[in-house]
Design a protein around this motif. Structure first.
Motif: not given
Lengths: 346, 243
Positions: B200-202, B221-223, B226-229
């Protein structure tokens, strides 16, 4: 035994105990900061004492030459370490501290050696010579080993002790020496006679303990030294060089050692190998203090001194045996109180 | 804009075991970069190696200088700071002494202003300034560790799991301060298991798995990936069973 004898023994014990206290504090300090169990502390005592006695009797002490030789080696090591980035300023500083300074001291020693130097001059020169040996010793032997285990450091420490003792025999011979008293006045209080020397011992011990307390509590370098002792990685992350802390610890230890020697040598005849036993008694006190507690070490040192005085009165043949036997109940109690801990990996 | 910190093809090994393999990353000026990943992915190892605590194979440059021949203390002097996972405080010394030692290499005059700044960021530390570091709560110890690192006026602060074991309200506070640091010109490299808060802050983010970066890009984008999520943010895919 009557009270006069008892008081006399206590007085004697406190005088010796004060010196053991200084040595014990130095051992705790060096161990806390560098993890080195400083066996050669005793050699600092002999070197200080015999350098002082030699100078006072007009002889040339070999320690001044040793300091220069060690300084040159330390400078060479600094040069080698900085080979990738030769900073002019750093090199100049290293040259001044490691070569120029001991050369000047050697020149001064040569000047004074032939003419029976006065007490303050002999004292100052001896202190500076042994202090330099202490600092260079750290640079040459212990700084390159700083990352190794306590056991490796202990083995190196024993090696250094043997080497310095051998050199001591070479420099000062097998004959014992005595030095002139720092203060020659004396006075009596009741049945006790206080010599100038014993007053000096008390005064210097108290001054040193107060000085150390002020140094550790109030100065930047003192706090940095404590920080290194508490948390080595934390100190490095704060930008405190462990090598700097190590040098300061060895500087203090060698000055304390030499000073103790200078204080003892007017009271007892010292030989090239006497320091070891004196240092060991400081070590007994430091162990009783768990190698961490300064106040406990100081108190334990007084106890060691008093036990020694009484045992030399009652059973002088067993004096050392009794003193060193103090360790057994202490270690037993300590091992019962604290479970065995694995050596920290750092 | 050239990167403040640039790591190229870094390998870090414990004996024969490679904990970090062929990792490259960049941190720019005024930027928060986060590395997220599961426990044991090698995040802490990577930060320690960048600081010089562990030996690193590869190339690390900071402010244009190759760090290879610099010791930890030199890196601190160059403006690189690390707040390690275990904080490594001087527990038997008080808060003020801990902070003072953080400014060991800096002059006395600058130390006073540095300390005022740290007390401004962490008013709690000012209230506790005579208390021993070892008696502080976990959150206060984290603040002190960050404060001590900031006393050295770093250009880049590396934070290793600053939220570990802390109450949510304190975590929020610490993340707020990290964004304030960026505003005041300090870059931050943040390693976190709390991926949601970190992303959120990066500005930029890297995802680390088993010693390697498997994803990198803008934090937003990373957030959204889907896979990261699924792996790190605790979101459930449609149809996944809830236990």
């Amino acid at each position: 035994m009557n009270t006069t004898i008892m008081l006399f023994l206590v007085q004697d014990g406190i005088t010796n105990g004060a010196i053991y206290a200084l040595l014990g504090l130095a051992l705790v300090l060096v161990f806390a900061v560098t993890r080195v169990i400083l066996i050669p502390q005793g050699e600092f005592v002999t070197y200080g004492a015999l350098t002082y006695a030699s100078l006072a009797s007009g002889q040339m002490p070999g320690t001044a030459k040793l300091a220069l030789a060690m300084g040159i080696v330390a400078f060479a090591l600094d040069l080698f370490a900085a080979r990738k980035a030769l900073h002019g300023r750093l090199i100049a500083r290293s040259l001044a501290a490691n070569v120029v300074l001991p050369a000047i001291v050697l020149a001064l020693t040569l000047t004074y050696a032939g003419q029976k130097a006065p007490v303050p001059v002999s004292m100052a020169l001896s202190l500076v010579i042994v202090a330099m040996i202490g600092v260079y010793l750290y640079r040459i032997v212990f700084q390159p080993l700083a990352h190794t285990s306590v056991l490796v450091l202990l083995i190196a420490s024993v090696g250094v002790h043997l080497a310095l003792q051998g050199l001591g025999l070479l420099f000062f011979g097998a004959e014992g020496q005595r030095g002139p008293a720092v203060l020659t006045t004396a006075f009596t209080a009741g049945s006790l006679r206080f010599t100038g020397q014993s007053i000096t011992v008390y005064g210097i011990t108290i001054a040193f303990i107060v000085g150390l307390w002020l140094f550790f509590g109030w100065t930047r370098y003192g706090k940095a030294l404590r920080a290194t002792a508490v948390n080595r990685l934390g100190a490095r992350l704060a930008g405190i060089r462990t090598s700097l802390s190590g040098q300061i610890a060895f500087l203090l230890a060698s000055v304390i050692g030499a000073l103790s020697g200078i204080l003892v040598v007017p009271i007892t005849t010292l030989y090239y190998d006497s320091g070891f036993l004196i240092g060991l008694k400081g070590f007994v006190a430091a162990i009783i203090g768990g190698l961490v507690s300064y106040p406990l070490t100081a108190v334990a040192a007084l106890v060691v001194g008093i036990v020694e005085a009484f045992s030399s009165f009652y059973a002088s043949n067993y004096k050392e045996v009794i003193v060193f036997m103090l360790l057994i109940p202490v270690l037993l109690l300590r091992s019962l109180a604290a479970p065995a801990v694995e050596e920290e990996k750092d | 804009m050239s990167a403040l910190l640039s790591v190229t093809d870094a390998h870090v090994a414990y004996g024969k075991v490679e904990a970090v393999r062929s990792v490259s990353l960049e941190v720019g000026e005024n930027e928060i970069v986060t590395i997220v990943g599961a426990n044991g992915a090698g995040k802490t190892t990577l930060l320690s190696a960048i600081m010089g605590v562990l030996p690193l194979k590869g190339r690390v440059t900071f402010a244009g200088q190759d760090l290879a021949r610099y010791e930890i203390e030199d890196r601190v002097a160059m403006g690189l700071g690390l707040v390690p996972e275990h904080r490594e405080l001087f527990v038997t010394m008080n808060v003020e002494d801990n902070l003072e030692l953080g400014a060991f290499r800096i002059g006395k005059a600058q130390m006073k202003s540095s300390m005022e700044r740290v007390y401004g960021l962490f008013p709690r530390l000012k209230e506790r300034r005579k208390q021993l570091a070892g008696t502080l709560s976990g959150g206060e110890q984290q603040m002190l560790a960050m404060g001590r690192a900031l006393m050295g006026a770093p250009k880049l602060l590396m934070l290793d799991e600053p939220s570990l074991g802390l109450a949510p309200i304190i975590v929020a506070d610490i993340f707020r301060i990290v964004t304030e640091l960026r505003a005041s010109g300090v870059s931050v490299l943040l390693v976190e298991q709390n991926a949601q808060a970190a992303l959120k802050i990066a500005d930029q983010a890297y995802v680390m798995e088993l010693g390697e970066f498997v994803l990198s890009g803008k934090a937003s984008d990373i957030a959204a990936n889907e896979r990261v999520a699924a792996s790190y943010l605790g979101f459930q895919h449609e149809g996944a069973s809830t236990v």
